[in-house]
Design a protein around this motif. Structure first.
Motif: not given
Length: 76
Positions: A22-33, A35-44
């Protein structure tokens, strides 16, 4: 397997390694994940390891519970 976002060209390949995809979005051009999130923090690394250990422990508990419950009465 369920994901929020996946590369259009890659998601079909997941069907070969997962029972269900199940994948909610499959954009044709995806280079940086991010970019699709308002908050995308690093996980240690420590956070990832903790989550993996928790998931492994939960799986062991599920298996133990299934082993203890055994087959339903009269099924042998």
């Amino acid at each position: 397997m369920a994901v929020q976002l996946g590369a259009h060209a890659i998601v079909p390949e997941l069907f070969g390694v997962a029972d269900e995809v199940i994948c909610l979005r499959t954009p044709s051009s995806l280079s940086v994940v991010g970019e699709w999130y308002s908050q995308y923090g690093r996980t240690s690394d420590d956070e990832v390891l903790e989550l993996l250990h928790r998931a492994a422990g939960a799986e062991l508990l599920r298996r133990a519970a299934a082993d203890l419950s055994g087959p339903p009465p009269g099924s042998s």
